[in-house]
Design a protein around this motif. Structure first.
Motif, short mmCIF file in Angstrom:
data_model
loop_
_atom_site.label_atom_id
_atom_site.label_comp_id
_atom_site.label_asym_id
_atom_site.label_seq_id
_atom_site.Cartn_x
_atom_site.Cartn_y
_atom_site.Cartn_z
N ASN A 50 0.80 -0.99 0.01
CA ASN A 50 0.01 0.17 0.08
C ASN A 50 1.20 1.24 0.06
O ASN A 50 1.93 1.10 0.64
N ARG A 51 0.49 2.31 -0.56
CA ARG A 51 1.44 3.62 -0.55
C ARG A 51 1.54 4.01 0.57
O ARG A 51 2.61 4.77 0.84
N THR A 52 0.53 3.91 1.67
CA THR A 52 0.82 4.14 2.91
C THR A 52 1.26 2.67 3.68
O THR A 52 0.14 1.86 4.15
N PRO A 53 2.42 2.44 4.11
CA PRO A 53 2.81 0.96 4.38
C PRO A 53 1.98 0.79 5.96
O PRO A 53 1.74 -0.33 6.33
N GLU A 54 1.87 2.06 6.67
CA GLU A 54 1.37 1.70 8.14
C GLU A 54 -0.21 1.22 7.96
O GLU A 54 -0.56 0.46 8.82
N LYS A 55 -0.68 1.57 6.93
CA LYS A 55 -2.22 1.04 6.86
C LYS A 55 -2.32 -0.32 6.64
O LYS A 55 -3.09 -1.15 7.18
N ALA A 56 -1.39 -0.93 5.56
CA ALA A 56 -1.18 -2.20 5.49
C ALA A 56 -0.73 -3.07 6.71
O ALA A 56 -1.16 -3.99 6.92
N GLN A 57 0.13 -2.66 7.35
CA GLN A 57 0.58 -3.12 8.65
C GLN A 57 -0.51 -3.17 9.62
O GLN A 57 -0.64 -4.33 10.59
N HIS A 58 -1.32 -2.10 9.89
CA HIS A 58 -2.33 -2.18 10.73
C HIS A 58 -3.45 -3.24 10.31
O HIS A 58 -3.87 -4.04 11.33
N LEU B 3 -2.26 -11.35 11.67
CA LEU B 3 -1.57 -12.37 10.55
C LEU B 3 -0.18 -12.14 10.43
O LEU B 3 0.19 -12.36 9.32
N GLN B 4 0.38 -11.91 11.69
CA GLN B 4 1.61 -11.38 11.74
C GLN B 4 2.54 -12.61 11.22
O GLN B 4 3.65 -12.56 10.69
N GLY B 5 2.07 -13.81 11.31
CA GLY B 5 3.16 -15.18 11.08
C GLY B 5 2.77 -15.32 9.34
O GLY B 5 3.75 -16.07 9.07
N THR B 6 1.87 -14.92 8.80
CA THR B 6 1.59 -15.25 7.59
C THR B 6 1.78 -14.28 6.36
O THR B 6 1.81 -14.25 5.25
N SER B 7 1.57 -12.91 7.04
CA SER B 7 1.41 -11.70 6.01
C SER B 7 2.36 -10.61 6.51
O SER B 7 2.84 -10.68 7.59
N ARG B 8 2.94 -9.76 5.39
CA ARG B 8 3.84 -8.81 5.40
C ARG B 8 3.19 -7.54 4.95
O ARG B 8 2.66 -7.71 3.86
N ALA B 9 3.58 -6.51 5.26
CA ALA B 9 3.39 -5.14 4.78
C ALA B 9 4.78 -4.98 3.89
O ALA B 9 5.95 -5.06 4.63
N VAL B 10 4.96 -4.83 2.57
CA VAL B 10 6.02 -4.61 1.87
C VAL B 10 5.84 -3.27 1.14
O VAL B 10 5.10 -2.89 0.85
N THR B 11 7.30 -2.83 0.95
CA THR B 11 7.57 -1.75 0.01
C THR B 11 7.61 -1.75 -1.26
O THR B 11 7.65 -2.87 -1.90
N MET B 12 7.50 -0.81 -2.14
CA MET B 12 7.58 -1.04 -3.57
C MET B 12 8.94 -1.91 -3.96
O MET B 12 8.81 -2.57 -4.81
N ALA B 13 9.95 -1.41 -3.28
CA ALA B 13 11.13 -2.04 -3.49
C ALA B 13 11.19 -3.66 -3.39
O ALA B 13 11.62 -4.40 -4.02
N GLU B 14 10.54 -4.00 -2.11
CA GLU B 14 10.33 -5.25 -1.68
C GLU B 14 9.41 -5.91 -3.16
O GLU B 14 9.49 -7.33 -3.03
N VAL B 15 8.31 -5.33 -3.29
CA VAL B 15 7.51 -5.84 -4.41
C VAL B 15 8.29 -6.17 -5.66
O VAL B 15 8.19 -7.14 -6.21
#
Length: 278
Positions: free
Chosen positions: A149-157, A164-176
């Motif tokens: 998401n353009r606002t990573p904090e929203k994805a992390q929230h 879902l901390q064990g199966t999901s991650r909030a990723v940056t554009m570079a990580e994508v």
């Protein structure tokens, strides 16, 4: 006596829901009619009371009312509560009960083109549609979901809210970009690429692997720039028409306990949008 169903929203004049539901009633011999009701936010409470007073058997809820309607209902299904949105309301013995068919409808549509077990998935966006889709996708066995998401904090929230901390991650554009060759499924849930801004794309997919699935919930245009680029890379693509009709079909089942012809629904919508179907 003919039963009445409908959809409430603002704007609502371009809704294709009346087309597919009225056709399904006709095909199944159900004496019912589906109507689009333009309801402004300030009139939502009065509209809900009025629909009940008229004996409406059920209705869909679209923008901007999916969240605001929750406290106006008598009961809300647990899935809809978790997602925080209702898109389908059923008159159950005089009580309004709210459901959400967006997430289950999306997964049902995705299963038309791929198995969903043990997939590494990227969801683009963290809004209402992403919430519904994420909540349903992570129930699939072995699903591993990243959220960009353009606002990573929203994805992390969102990840923390759904635990879902064990199966999901909030990723940056570079990580994508770095992870692109590893994704089995990419799900685009934002408005980027929607008419009239049809040349926009939310991410670059230069290193997308062949035979990946790229799914965009937009259906105007039928093929976004993201889907065009994915197709050139050898990916299997899916636009938003199937999600739209599968979530509609689930709502139809809640109301009538009958299963409509989803492929006929898809054909109606695609042809109305100027596309062709096989």
């Amino acid at each position: 006596m003919k039963k009445l169903y409908g959809v409430i929203g603002s704007p609502i004049q371009h809704s294709m829901s009346p087309l597919i539901h009225n056709d399904a009633f006709l095909q199944l011999g159900i004496d019912a009619h589906y109507h689009a009701f333009h309801v402004l936010p300030k009139d939502l409470e009065a509209a809900v009371v009025g629909l009940k007073a008229l004996g409406v058997a059920g209705f869909n809820v679209t923008i901007p009312h999916k969240k605001a309607i929750i406290p106006l209902l008598d009961e809300v299904d647990n899935t809809a509560l978790k997602i925080g949105a209702v898109n389908t309301v059923v008159n159950e013995n005089g009580k309004w009960t709210g459901y959400n068919t967006d997430g289950p409808g999306y997964v049902a549509a995705l299963k038309q083109i791929t198995a969903t077990e043990n997939k590494h998935i990227l969801i683009i966006g963290a809004g209402g549609a992403a919430r519904a889709i994420l909540y349903s996708l992570v129930k699939e066995p072995g699903a591993k979901v990243d959220i960009f998401n353009r606002t990573p904090e929203k994805a992390q929230h969102l990840i923390e809210e759904f635990s879902l901390q064990g199966t999901s991650r909030a990723v940056t554009m570079a990580e994508v970009v770095g992870n692109m060759p590893n994704y089995d499924v990419i799900v685009q849930t934002t408005s980027v690429g929607m008419h009239p801004h049809i040349e926009d794309s939310p991410v670059q997919i230069a290193t997308l692997k062949k035979n990946a699935i790229v799914s965009d919930i937009i259906y105007n245009p039928l093929e976004t720039d993201l889907l065009k680029q994915a197709k050139l890379k050898g990916a299997i693509t899916q636009n938003g028409v199937q999600m739209f009709v599968y979530q509609a079909a689930l709502a139809f089942q809640y109301w009538t306990n009958r299963v409509p012809d989803v492929h006929r629904m898809e054909k109606i919508v695609t042809e109305r949008l100027g596309g062709t179907t096989c």
